[in-house]
Motif scaffolding. Sequence first.
Motif, PDB file in Angstrom:
ATOM      1  N   GLY A 279     -42.246 -16.361   3.551  1.00 21.83           N
ATOM      2  CA  GLY A 279     -41.905 -17.339   2.528  1.00 21.83           C
ATOM      3  C   GLY A 279     -40.720 -16.916   1.685  1.00 21.83           C
TER       4      GLY A 279
ATOM      5  N   GLU B 233     -38.324 -25.380  -3.502  1.00 23.83           N
ATOM      6  CA  GLU B 233     -38.483 -24.615  -2.263  1.00 23.83           C
ATOM      7  C   GLU B 233     -39.714 -23.721  -2.333  1.00 23.83           C
ATOM      8  OE1 GLU B 233     -36.716 -24.588   0.714  1.00 23.83           O
ATOM      9  OE2 GLU B 233     -35.862 -26.431  -0.105  1.00 23.83           O
TER      10      GLU B 233
ATOM     11  N   GLU C 204     -42.834 -25.819  -1.778  1.00 17.28           N
ATOM     12  CA  GLU C 204     -42.954 -26.228  -0.378  1.00 17.28           C
ATOM     13  C   GLU C 204     -43.378 -25.072   0.519  1.00 17.28           C
ATOM     14  OE1 GLU C 204     -39.576 -28.181   1.257  1.00 17.28           O
ATOM     15  OE2 GLU C 204     -39.803 -29.945  -0.020  1.00 17.28           O
ATOM     16  N   VAL C 205     -42.733 -23.934   0.343  1.00  8.83           N
ATOM     17  CA  VAL C 205     -43.049 -22.779   1.186  1.00  8.83           C
ATOM     18  C   VAL C 205     -44.448 -22.259   0.880  1.00  8.83           C
ATOM     19  CG1 VAL C 205     -42.401 -20.393   1.727  1.00  8.83           C
ATOM     20  CG2 VAL C 205     -40.651 -22.151   1.569  1.00  8.83           C
TER      21      VAL C 205
ATOM     22  N   GLU D 298     -47.069 -24.011  -0.047  1.00 13.57           N
ATOM     23  CA  GLU D 298     -48.011 -24.901   0.631  1.00 13.57           C
ATOM     24  C   GLU D 298     -48.000 -24.661   2.141  1.00 13.57           C
ATOM     25  OE1 GLU D 298     -50.367 -26.793  -0.648  1.00 13.57           O
ATOM     26  OE2 GLU D 298     -49.715 -26.011  -2.584  1.00 13.57           O
ATOM     27  N   GLN D 299     -46.818 -24.491   2.686  1.00 13.79           N
ATOM     28  CA  GLN D 299     -46.711 -24.215   4.113  1.00 13.79           C
ATOM     29  C   GLN D 299     -47.383 -22.888   4.462  1.00 13.79           C
ATOM     30  OE1 GLN D 299     -42.757 -23.339   5.584  1.00 13.79           O
ATOM     31  NE2 GLN D 299     -43.120 -24.676   7.343  1.00 13.79           N
ATOM     32  N   ALA D 300     -47.169 -21.878   3.653  1.00 16.43           N
ATOM     33  CA  ALA D 300     -47.773 -20.570   3.894  1.00 16.43           C
ATOM     34  C   ALA D 300     -49.290 -20.641   3.785  1.00 16.43           C
ATOM     35  CB  ALA D 300     -47.223 -19.546   2.894  1.00 16.43           C
TER      36      ALA D 300
ATOM     37  N   GLU E 181     -51.133 -23.208   4.505  1.00 12.27           N
ATOM     38  CA  GLU E 181     -51.599 -23.857   5.732  1.00 12.27           C
ATOM     39  C   GLU E 181     -51.516 -22.907   6.926  1.00 12.27           C
ATOM     40  OE1 GLU E 181     -53.350 -26.926   7.765  1.00 12.27           O
ATOM     41  OE2 GLU E 181     -52.954 -26.838   5.621  1.00 12.27           O
ATOM     42  N   VAL E 182     -50.430 -22.165   7.045  1.00  9.04           N
ATOM     43  CA  VAL E 182     -50.289 -21.205   8.148  1.00  9.04           C
ATOM     44  C   VAL E 182     -51.364 -20.132   8.040  1.00  9.04           C
ATOM     45  CG1 VAL E 182     -48.814 -19.377   9.098  1.00  9.04           C
ATOM     46  CG2 VAL E 182     -47.838 -21.608   8.542  1.00  9.04           C
TER      47      VAL E 182
END
Length: 92
Positions: free
Chosen positions: A17, A68, A71-72, A74-76, A78-79
Amino acid sequence: MALLKQTWVVMIVLSWGSAAIAGSCLPPAPPWMPTDPDDVRAYADLLKRDVEIYFGDVERYFRCLDHERREVFEQAREVGKNYASTLDTIDQ
């Protein structure tokens, strides 16, 4: 063992991230400031305008970083969740 896996996942996700954040928003270039007092007086209007533009660009840059990061993050999350599920599947 599960705690070790979760810790490992979090470390990978956070390092990934940080790299994503660093590459998306570009900081503004600082304006040129003369050192000669005569130049300062001669270009006062231009200097004022350049500094005002610079601080506007700085605000946009910080907003970009905040966006950013969200967003990152939330993405992290989920990953990490998906990877933890994958590890559980592998261990069964």
